[in-house]
Design a protein around this motif. Structure first.
Motif, PDB file in Angstrom:
ATOM      1  N   ALA A  46       0.843  -1.188   0.000  1.00  0.00           N
ATOM      2  CA  ALA A  46       0.000   0.000   0.000  1.00  0.00           C
ATOM      3  C   ALA A  46       0.884   1.246   0.000  1.00  0.00           C
ATOM      4  O   ALA A  46       1.852   1.317   0.752  1.00  0.00           O
ATOM      5  N   VAL A  47       0.530   2.227  -0.836  1.00  0.00           N
ATOM      6  CA  VAL A  47       1.365   3.428  -0.953  1.00  0.00           C
ATOM      7  C   VAL A  47       0.484   4.646  -1.199  1.00  0.00           C
ATOM      8  O   VAL A  47      -0.519   4.575  -1.919  1.00  0.00           O
ATOM      9  N   PHE A  48       0.853   5.755  -0.561  1.00  0.00           N
ATOM     10  CA  PHE A  48       0.192   7.045  -0.782  1.00  0.00           C
ATOM     11  C   PHE A  48       1.300   8.093  -0.854  1.00  0.00           C
ATOM     12  O   PHE A  48       1.894   8.455   0.160  1.00  0.00           O
ATOM     13  N   MET A  49       1.597   8.569  -2.055  1.00  0.00           N
ATOM     14  CA  MET A  49       2.665   9.540  -2.268  1.00  0.00           C
ATOM     15  C   MET A  49       2.092  10.958  -2.251  1.00  0.00           C
ATOM     16  O   MET A  49       0.985  11.191  -2.731  1.00  0.00           O
ATOM     17  N   HIS A  50       2.880  11.880  -1.697  1.00  0.00           N
ATOM     18  CA  HIS A  50       2.499  13.296  -1.669  1.00  0.00           C
ATOM     19  C   HIS A  50       3.702  14.128  -2.097  1.00  0.00           C
ATOM     20  O   HIS A  50       4.838  13.837  -1.717  1.00  0.00           O
ATOM     21  N   HIS A  51       3.426  15.175  -2.856  1.00  0.00           N
ATOM     22  CA  HIS A  51       4.518  16.054  -3.266  1.00  0.00           C
ATOM     23  C   HIS A  51       3.971  17.453  -3.551  1.00  0.00           C
ATOM     24  O   HIS A  51       2.842  17.608  -4.015  1.00  0.00           O
ATOM     25  N   GLY A  52       4.784  18.442  -3.255  1.00  0.00           N
ATOM     26  CA  GLY A  52       4.408  19.816  -3.543  1.00  0.00           C
ATOM     27  C   GLY A  52       4.661  20.156  -5.001  1.00  0.00           C
ATOM     28  O   GLY A  52       5.739  19.872  -5.537  1.00  0.00           O
ATOM     29  N   GLY A  53       3.657  20.774  -5.628  1.00  0.00           N
ATOM     30  CA  GLY A  53       3.798  21.116  -7.037  1.00  0.00           C
ATOM     31  C   GLY A  53       4.858  22.167  -7.295  1.00  0.00           C
ATOM     32  O   GLY A  53       5.402  22.256  -8.402  1.00  0.00           O
ATOM     33  N   LYS A  54       5.162  22.995  -6.310  1.00  0.00           N
ATOM     34  CA  LYS A  54       6.173  24.043  -6.446  1.00  0.00           C
ATOM     35  C   LYS A  54       7.353  23.819  -5.502  1.00  0.00           C
ATOM     36  O   LYS A  54       7.940  24.762  -4.981  1.00  0.00           O
ATOM     37  N   ASP A  55       7.683  22.548  -5.294  1.00  0.00           N
ATOM     38  CA  ASP A  55       8.804  22.191  -4.419  1.00  0.00           C
ATOM     39  C   ASP A  55      10.105  22.594  -5.106  1.00  0.00           C
ATOM     40  O   ASP A  55      10.463  22.055  -6.172  1.00  0.00           O
ATOM     41  N   SER A  56      10.847  23.490  -4.506  1.00  0.00           N
ATOM     42  CA  SER A  56      12.112  23.959  -5.073  1.00  0.00           C
ATOM     43  C   SER A  56      13.314  23.215  -4.512  1.00  0.00           C
ATOM     44  O   SER A  56      14.442  23.419  -4.977  1.00  0.00           O
TER      45      SER A  56
ATOM     46  N   LYS B 244      -8.391  21.846   3.336  1.00  0.00           N
ATOM     47  CA  LYS B 244      -8.089  23.132   3.976  1.00  0.00           C
ATOM     48  C   LYS B 244      -7.845  24.230   2.931  1.00  0.00           C
ATOM     49  O   LYS B 244      -6.944  25.047   3.047  1.00  0.00           O
ATOM     50  N   SER B 245      -8.675  24.206   1.878  1.00  0.00           N
ATOM     51  CA  SER B 245      -8.629  25.209   0.803  1.00  0.00           C
ATOM     52  C   SER B 245      -7.298  25.240   0.067  1.00  0.00           C
ATOM     53  O   SER B 245      -6.918  26.263  -0.508  1.00  0.00           O
ATOM     54  N   ILE B 246      -6.573  24.124   0.075  1.00  0.00           N
ATOM     55  CA  ILE B 246      -5.320  24.016  -0.666  1.00  0.00           C
ATOM     56  C   ILE B 246      -5.577  23.153  -1.900  1.00  0.00           C
ATOM     57  O   ILE B 246      -6.037  22.020  -1.791  1.00  0.00           O
TER      58      ILE B 246
ATOM     59  N   ASN C  69       0.141  24.212  -5.317  1.00  0.00           N
ATOM     60  CA  ASN C  69       0.875  25.435  -4.964  1.00  0.00           C
ATOM     61  C   ASN C  69       1.739  25.280  -3.725  1.00  0.00           C
ATOM     62  O   ASN C  69       2.216  26.280  -3.177  1.00  0.00           O
ATOM     63  N   GLU C  70       1.960  24.042  -3.286  1.00  0.00           N
ATOM     64  CA  GLU C  70       2.762  23.798  -2.095  1.00  0.00           C
ATOM     65  C   GLU C  70       4.234  23.666  -2.456  1.00  0.00           C
ATOM     66  O   GLU C  70       4.595  23.148  -3.523  1.00  0.00           O
ATOM     67  N   GLY C  71       5.097  24.084  -1.527  1.00  0.00           N
ATOM     68  CA  GLY C  71       6.535  23.959  -1.713  1.00  0.00           C
ATOM     69  C   GLY C  71       7.106  22.822  -0.906  1.00  0.00           C
ATOM     70  O   GLY C  71       6.581  21.705  -0.922  1.00  0.00           O
ATOM     71  N   HIS C  72       8.152  23.102  -0.149  1.00  0.00           N
ATOM     72  CA  HIS C  72       8.855  22.070   0.625  1.00  0.00           C
ATOM     73  C   HIS C  72       8.861  22.495   2.094  1.00  0.00           C
ATOM     74  O   HIS C  72       9.903  22.849   2.657  1.00  0.00           O
ATOM     75  N   SER C  73       7.681  22.473   2.688  1.00  0.00           N
ATOM     76  CA  SER C  73       7.554  23.025   4.051  1.00  0.00           C
ATOM     77  C   SER C  73       6.667  22.176   4.947  1.00  0.00           C
ATOM     78  O   SER C  73       5.861  22.695   5.707  1.00  0.00           O
ATOM     79  N   TRP C  74       6.790  20.858   4.831  1.00  0.00           N
ATOM     80  CA  TRP C  74       5.921  19.976   5.615  1.00  0.00           C
ATOM     81  C   TRP C  74       6.664  19.338   6.790  1.00  0.00           C
ATOM     82  O   TRP C  74       6.287  18.277   7.273  1.00  0.00           O
ATOM     83  N   GLY C  75       7.713  19.964   7.253  1.00  0.00           N
ATOM     84  CA  GLY C  75       8.470  19.387   8.357  1.00  0.00           C
ATOM     85  C   GLY C  75       7.667  19.236   9.631  1.00  0.00           C
ATOM     86  O   GLY C  75       7.753  18.206  10.315  1.00  0.00           O
ATOM     87  N   GLY C  76       6.886  20.260   9.972  1.00  0.00           N
ATOM     88  CA  GLY C  76       6.109  20.202  11.208  1.00  0.00           C
ATOM     89  C   GLY C  76       4.619  20.040  10.991  1.00  0.00           C
ATOM     90  O   GLY C  76       3.901  19.591  11.878  1.00  0.00           O
ATOM     91  N   THR C  77       4.128  20.426   9.814  1.00  0.00           N
ATOM     92  CA  THR C  77       2.706  20.294   9.492  1.00  0.00           C
ATOM     93  C   THR C  77       2.563  19.697   8.101  1.00  0.00           C
ATOM     94  O   THR C  77       3.475  19.769   7.277  1.00  0.00           O
ATOM     95  N   PHE C  78       1.403  19.114   7.859  1.00  0.00           N
ATOM     96  CA  PHE C  78       1.145  18.502   6.561  1.00  0.00           C
ATOM     97  C   PHE C  78      -0.326  18.709   6.224  1.00  0.00           C
ATOM     98  O   PHE C  78      -1.207  18.278   6.972  1.00  0.00           O
ATOM     99  N   PRO C  79      -0.639  19.362   5.098  1.00  0.00           N
ATOM    100  CA  PRO C  79      -2.037  19.676   4.790  1.00  0.00           C
ATOM    101  C   PRO C  79      -2.902  18.450   4.510  1.00  0.00           C
ATOM    102  O   PRO C  79      -4.127  18.515   4.625  1.00  0.00           O
ATOM    103  N   GLY C  80      -2.282  17.320   4.155  1.00  0.00           N
ATOM    104  CA  GLY C  80      -3.073  16.124   3.846  1.00  0.00           C
ATOM    105  C   GLY C  80      -3.263  15.194   5.016  1.00  0.00           C
ATOM    106  O   GLY C  80      -3.641  14.035   4.830  1.00  0.00           O
ATOM    107  N   ILE C  81      -3.021  15.703   6.217  1.00  0.00           N
ATOM    108  CA  ILE C  81      -3.086  14.837   7.395  1.00  0.00           C
ATOM    109  C   ILE C  81      -4.482  14.259   7.602  1.00  0.00           C
ATOM    110  O   ILE C  81      -4.645  13.125   8.057  1.00  0.00           O
ATOM    111  N   GLU C  82      -5.523  15.047   7.251  1.00  0.00           N
ATOM    112  CA  GLU C  82      -6.896  14.579   7.481  1.00  0.00           C
ATOM    113  C   GLU C  82      -7.258  13.422   6.557  1.00  0.00           C
ATOM    114  O   GLU C  82      -7.969  12.491   6.966  1.00  0.00           O
TER     115      GLU C  82
END
Length: 452
Positions: A218-228, A292-294, A315-328
């Motif tokens: 089972a796999v669920f991949m997540h990535h930011g579209g604007k990850d620099s 969450k409107s993302i 529109n997400e970058g590389h900032s999920w160290g402490g929070t993650f919008p897909g947690i729900e």
């Protein structure tokens, strides 16, 4: 082979705080090896959901143990991953295990040797797979199976060490460097049986050959579209200086993907997973506004052996160290994966019983059929014996009658003539007396006037 990693001090899983249905603080578990290698002292943090200890699960030796194995990103810490996944762990009643990486000399950032990323652990070829698989998971499970490390039976969770791999289910997740490491766990050779799912976020393995012999997962991949930092189109070596990222030798930071000659996009790797999991196709689901409107663009494999999902956060970058919008959205997905694994385990455990039942039924049917066949053969034999005996009896009777008739012809017959009431006069006549002499005698007697 027994692991060289040892727990420096025995630990109990349930404390008086989380046993009272309150959220307790994560505990740090320290492990070490008895050799002279570098990094022979490591640690990991453990968070136990309050419901796990309050509902008596710690006293049930055959209960399924759910674990979320969360690895932090480059420069992150275990506490960040625990805070991120704490609500999900409480909802699905799973323990969080968050290992700690090793630091780089230049910037003291903690990281992992995940092949593609990052820092000194990669340069030094630190064996982080051995640490996580043996120094973390095996030590943790061994401690749970060792009653000697508990101060009281009510405050420790015990697990049958000989069967622990059958009742422990782990979903691994991680961000950035931790995402690369999570992906590595999924494709590593001799992948542990307890790993039932992975959730790599902001990082994934680029080498397509690593996926060739990978079993379903089972796999669920997540990535930011604007990850620099970790390009969603993939990281690879950059031959042109203008293509390099801030002094890196690749098109991404920290020399990520420098070992790869060509770049693999996150979506192309998702398609690799759909083939591994036998999906017929992938379904695109665009969520306007998203979680969450993302804004997100998500894909789900159809008719897959295991759940196979991917979300690109536009529109997400590389900032999920402490929070993650897909947690729900991860809560129901993890619950589904855990339930699937538990159902398979139950079916696997019931299989011997069903097999034994079928064997017993087969033996019973075979015995019944054998008895019926034996009875049929016995009846047939009895019928043939009686028929033969009857034929022999008839033949014997006929032979006896024939012999009686022959004796009747050859023996003399005695004729008894009554004379008076005082006695008998008998005359014997030969049984086969010729007729001509008898006539002559009769005529002779008549001529001589012999009267009887």
């Amino acid at each position: 082979m027994e692991s060289s990693w040892k727990l420096t001090q025995p630990k109990s899983l349930c404390s008086s705080t989380n046993a009272s249905n309150k959220r307790g603080k994560p505990g740090q578990w320290d492990v070490s090896r008895g050799d002279n290698e570098k990094n022979n002292s490591r640690s990991f943090s453990v968070y136990v959901p309050p419901n796990f200890c309050s509902n008596g699960a710690q006293q049930q030796q055959d209960v399924t143990l759910r674990i979320i194995l969360a690895t932090h990103g480059y420069g992150g810490k275990p506490a960040m991953e625990i805070r991120k996944w704490q609500d999900v762990a409480d909802a699905v009643n799973a323990i969080i295990i968050a290992p700690m990486g090793t630091g780089s000399i230049a910037n003291q950032k903690l990281g992992w040797n995940a092949v593609e990323c990052c820092g000194d652990p990669v340069l030094n070829e630190t064996d982080d797979l051995d640490f996580v698989l043996n120094g973390v998971m095996e030590v943790f499970l061994h401690q749970l199976g060792d009653s000697s490390g508990s101060s009281s039976s009510s405050s420790s969770y015990k697990i049958n060490s000989s069967a622990r791999k059958n009742i422990v289910h782990v979903i691994a997740t991680g961000f950035s460097n931790g995402g690369f490491f999570t992906s590595l766990l999924g494709v590593t050779e001799d992948r542990p049986d307890w790993l039932v799912g992975i959730v790599p976020t902001g990082g994934y393995q680029y080498d397509i050959n690593a996926y060739s012999n990978t079993p379903e997962l089972a796999v669920f991949m997540h990535h930011g579209g604007k990850d620099s930092v970790v390009n969603p189109n993939g990281c690879c070596i950059a031959n042109e200086p203008k293509q390099r990222k801030k002094g890196s030798k690749s098109n991404c930071m920290f020399d990520i993907g420098v070992k790869q000659g060509s770049c693999q996009s996150v979506q192309s790797v998702f398609h690799l997973w759909t083939r591994i999991n036998g999906c017929s196709s992938d379904h695109r689901s665009i969520k306007e506004g998203g979680v969450k409107s993302i804004e997100t663009e998500c894909f789900a494999g159809k008719d897959c052996i295991e759940p196979t999902n991917f979300c690109i956060w536009t529109n997400e970058g590389h900032s999920w160290g402490g929070t993650f919008p897909g947690i729900e959205m991860m809560q129901p997905w993890m619950e589904d994966v855990f339930v699937r694994a538990e159902k398979k385990r139950s079916e696997h455990q019931d299989a011997p019983a069903r097999s034994n039942h079928r064997i017993r039924m087969g033996r019973s049917i075979f015995l019944s059929a054998s008895l019926i066949l034996f009875g049929f053969i016995a009846l047939s034999a009895a019928y043939l014996f009686l028929k033969r005996w009857n034929c022999m009896k008839i033949s014997s009777k006929r032979k006896k009658n024939s012999e009686d008739r022959q004796m009747f012809k050859e023996e003399e017959m005695t004729v008894v003539y009554p004379v008076n009431d005082m006695g008998k006069h008998t005359t014997s006549v030969p049984k086969r007396r010729p007729l001509a002499p008898l006539l002559r005698e009769t005529h002779s007697k008549q001529d001589n006037a012999i009267i009887v």
